[in-house]
Design an enzyme around this catalytic site. Sequence first.
Site, PDB file in Angstrom:
ATOM      1  N   GLU A  22      -5.563  -7.972   0.090  1.00  0.00           N
ATOM      2  CA  GLU A  22      -5.836  -7.578   0.925  1.00  0.00           C
ATOM      3  C   GLU A  22      -7.481  -7.062   0.434  1.00  0.00           C
ATOM      4  O   GLU A  22      -6.993  -6.395  -0.398  1.00  0.00           O
ATOM      5  CB  GLU A  22      -5.199  -6.333   1.768  1.00  0.00           C
ATOM      6  CG  GLU A  22      -4.466  -6.734   2.650  1.00  0.00           C
ATOM      7  CD  GLU A  22      -3.711  -5.569   3.417  1.00  0.00           C
ATOM      8  OE1 GLU A  22      -3.044  -6.089   3.763  1.00  0.00           O
ATOM      9  OE2 GLU A  22      -4.904  -4.966   3.632  1.00  0.00           O
ATOM     10  N   GLU A  27       0.626  -1.128  -0.519  1.00  0.00           N
ATOM     11  CA  GLU A  27      -0.058  -0.334   0.539  1.00  0.00           C
ATOM     12  C   GLU A  27       0.580   1.645  -0.217  1.00  0.00           C
ATOM     13  O   GLU A  27       0.617   2.310   0.644  1.00  0.00           O
ATOM     14  CB  GLU A  27      -0.750   0.275   0.921  1.00  0.00           C
ATOM     15  CG  GLU A  27      -1.640  -1.341   0.833  1.00  0.00           C
ATOM     16  CD  GLU A  27      -2.696  -1.141   2.182  1.00  0.00           C
ATOM     17  OE1 GLU A  27      -2.713  -0.605   2.836  1.00  0.00           O
ATOM     18  OE2 GLU A  27      -3.535  -2.506   2.843  1.00  0.00           O
TER      19      GLU A  27
END
Length: 1002
Positions: free
Chosen positions: A316, A205
Site C-alpha cells: 500500500e 498494518e
Amino acid sequence: MKTTVTKLLATVAAASTIFGMSTLPAFAAEGKSASNGNSVNISDVNATAETRALFDKLKNSGKGDLRFGQQHATDENISSSASQGDVYETTGKYPAVFGWDAGLALRGAEKPGSGADKNANAKALAQNITDADSKGAIVTLSAHWCNPGTGKDFNDTTAVASELLPGGKYSGTFNKELDAIAATAQRAKRSDGTLIPIIFRPLHENNGSWFWWGATHASASEYKELYRYIVDYLRDVKDVHNLLYAYSPGGVFNGDSTDYLATYPGDQWVDVLGYDEYDSDDSADDSSAWINTVVKDMKMVSDQASQRGKIVALTEFGRSGDRKFKESGTGDKDTKFFSELAEALAENVPSTAYMMTWANFGGGGDNFQAYTSWKGSDGEADFKAFADSNKNLMASKDNVDYSNAPAAAMQNGSARIVTPVDGNRVTDTKVVVRVKTEGVKYSDLDLNSAIVTTDRGQNVKLKYSCNGYFTGILDLNAAGINLDQSKLTLTPQVKTKDGKTLAAADGNGSVTVKLGAKPEQTVDNVEDFDSYDNEAELQSVYSPSHSTKSNLTLVDSPEDNGTKAGNIHYDFVSYPEYNGFQRSHTPKQDWSGFSKLNMFLKADGSDHKFVVQVNAGGVTFEAYPKIDGTDGHVVSLNFGDADGNGGDFAPASWDTAHAGMKLSQKLLSKVGSFALYINDNGGNRPKSGDLTLDSIKLDGKRDAYAPNTNPTPGNTAKAQSVDDFSGYSDDAAAQSAWGNRGHTEVLSLDEGPTDGSKALRFKYDFSNGGWYDVAKYLDGANWSGESVLAFQVKGDGSGNAIGLQIGTSDGKYFLASVKLDFTGWKQIEIPLVDNANLTQSWPEDANKDNPMTEDDLASIKELVFASQQWNSESDGLDSSIADIKVEPAENTSNEQTPKDESKTEVKADKEQEQSEDTSADVTAQDPATCPISDEDSKGSTGNTTVTVKPTPDTKEPADNTGKDGLSRTGSNIISAIAAVAVLLLGGCAVLIARKRKGGDIE
C-alpha cells in the site's frame, strides 16, 4: 518418464497421509529445497499450479518487472465519465494489480458487495476477480473485518485476538468470516474452471494502533498465532489452495528489521513480505524525502524476502492527509510522483513485485479521496507518461500467464502451542493446551509421544484430534499450582515414528503464561510503570509512532523510591521530525471525575517540544510541558472546568476540523488513548536525548460527567441547515458533496418544492442490490439540543423506501425509513431522541435497535440516504429530497412516516446473527469427521503437491496428472508403480475418501 514417475510417487506419498488430519505435507519433488531453482518456498505446498506459477513470477521480479496496482481500479472513480476507472480513462490501460477489501465487500460495505447477503457478495466478488483476471490483472484482497467480539467496525479496538483462536469465545464468529473468504476464492475461476490465484493480505498494518488486530490491542504472540490460524483454517480446513498470503506492517522502520519481524508469523504461513506507507507531508515541493524513506525500508524488506525465498511488494502506498490530491484537480505538488517512486524502486529495490495505491473513492471536502490522477486533473499527462514508461506496469496477457509452475519446496515439520498464547493470563484451573503440527504427514507421527512439559515438572499427555492438532488438559489444582500471579512455562514435544522431535515453529517453542487474573488498576493511575515484569511487556502496551519499540525502556525511578519509571529515547536522525508512543484504552476510560493530569518528569534540557496527547470523545487534544531543564519535577496539566474553559489542553494543530473545541467533561468521559511525543524544535538542539517519566496520575477529584438523556425544555439549540442544495451549481458539485459512500451516479439536481429551490434527485434501478447509499460528511456536527430532523421528500408511488441513517463519530448508525407510497412532495419530521422508529442499526451489539439518546447527538459524522427495495415487483425508485435541517422542539409537527419493520433492509452484517454460543474449536472434532485432504490437491489441473518445472522440450505444464497425464506414457512402469502404491496403502485405502467440513457458503 522421470517426471511422470516422480508425480506418481508423490501421489502415493500424499495418499499415505491418512485419516484425521488435513494437508500437512512435508516433502517436495526429489527433495528439492527452497534454494533450488526448480522449487519455491510457498506457504501452501498443495497450492494449485497457477498459484505456484504466480508466486514464482512475482518472486523472480527484477528491474523492469515492477507492476502498478490500485484498490477498486475499475469500480470507483473521480471522473464521471470513467466507467472503467480513472486509470483506464487517462491511460487506456488497466493496472497490473487490482485490489478489493474482502472484509468490507462481503458484508456489503464496499463494492462489489451490496446488502447483507454474504453468499451473494461472495459470488459478486468472485465474479470481479474473474473479470480482473480476464483483463490481465493480478488480484489482491485485504480484509477490514468488523471486530468479531463487539460487532462494531474494524477500528473498534476492543481486544479480541486470543478469543478468535480454537476454543475462543468468538472463534465461531470469526470462522464465518473465513468461510466467506474461502467461498470467494473457490468461486474465482476462469471459463475453463481454472482457479484464479489471489494474494490475500489479512491483518495488515498491525504495528499501528487503529485496528482491533493492531499494536496494543493484540500482543505480538496473539497476532502471530491469529495470522497462522487464518492460513491453517483456509488452507487445511477449508481446502483453499489458490491463495498467497501477504504480511504487511506499516512504516516507518528506518531500515531496521527488528520491529518489522517482531510479529512475523513465519515462512510456513507467509508468501509476500509487504510494506505500507503513505506520504502525508505537503511541505516539500517534491517527494524525494518520502521516497528515500520508502526505499530504505523496502531494501530491508527485500533483504528479508531474499533470505526466505519470498516475494517483496509495496502493498500500500499513496498520498494522503495534507499531501493528498486536491479535489479541484489543480495545485498538487510533484505530479511526477508515480514515475519517481517507480524509478527509485526499480533502481534500488528491483525485486519489488508490485506497488499498489488506494481507491479513488471521491467524496467531498476533507473527506475527498483520490490516489491517482483523473481526467482533467493537473497530473493526468504525467500519470499517462508513467503508465507508458514500462509495459509491465500495467495489465497484460503475459501478466496472468501461469503456465510455468515450479514445485513446492519441502517444509520442515514443526509443532507449536496454539493455546494458551505466550504472555497471556490463565484464569481457569483446567487449562486446555492445543498443539498444532505442520509440515509432517499424519502417518509419520508418533501419536503416543505427544506431550507438553512444564517448568515445574508436569507432563501433560496430548491426544490427536484433527486438523493437525493435539490437545490435552493441564489440571493446575491436581498439579498443586496456584493462580498466584506467578509464571508457568509450557513446552511441546511431538515426535515422528523415527524418533525425531518436531522443531519449534517460533523460538524455542515454549510459551510462558501468567497465573491468575490481572490485578485491577484504578482509573486515576494512568501509568506508574510498576506492573511490567520486563520491557517486552511495556512495549506490548505502547505503540511506537515514528520510532521503534526499543526506544521505550524501563529504568529506576528518578523519584528515588525504589520503583520503576519509563524512559523515552528520541532519535531525530533515524526518525526525523517527531518520536512518540501511544497507549489505547479499550473500552474507553472515564476521566471526567478528575480535573488535572500529573506526572513526574525528568527532562534532558533539550528544549524540544514535548507533547502530552489525549484522545477524548474522538477528538485529539494536546498540552506542551516545557523540557528546557534537567531537574526532576511534577508537571500538572489542567483540564479546565466542566466545559473545558481554562484548561491546558487544546485540539491538535493538525486537527483543523475541531479547532477551538474545549476538553469538556463530556469528552473526558470517553478517553480512547493517551500518548507522549517529542517533536524536533529545530535550531541547534540535540538530535537525540531522553525523557524519563513516572507516576502519571489523574488528580483533582470532582463529580463525573452524567449524560442527560432527557434534555430540559427550552434549551438554547437553534435550527441548523444540513443541506438545502442551493449552493450547488451543477450535478457534479452535488455529487461531490454527497460522495462519502461513492455511488454518486444515481444523484442529480432537481427542482425543489418551492419556486427557485433545489433538491437532490435519487434515481436508481436496483442493479447493484436493494440497498444503495449516498452520504454527506458532516464533520462531527453538534446536534445537541435538537429535537427533529426535518426534510421534504418527493415520492414516486413505487412502494419502495428511502432509508435514512445518521452516523455518529463513535461509529453508531441509526436508521429510519420513509415508504414511498405517495407521489409529490411531503414534509417528513423524524424525532431524534427516544424515537422507536429511529434505532441503532449498526453495530449489532447490545444496543442494537435502541433509539438515539441526547448523548448521541454531540458529534454527527455523516448523513446517509439509501434505496430500500420494499416492492419486489418494481424496477427502481425515483425520489428527491429537499431542505434538510435539524430543529429544536418548538414549531415541529412531530409527524413521521411509519417505519415498515417487516421490510426494512438494514445495511449491516446479517452474518453476525449469533447464537448464544459463538465459539468454535477446530481442534475438538472427532477425527472421523475431520476434512481429509490427503489425496492430491486438485486445484485446476489435478496437480499434485510435488510438481516440477516443464522440461524445455514441452509446452505442457509438468503438473498435469490424472487420467490424461498417466495415459500419455503408455509405459508398463506406470502399472508397476500403481501396484506398489496399492501395496503401500493396504487396507487404509478405503479411508482416503475425502470428507468435507460443513458450513461452506454455496
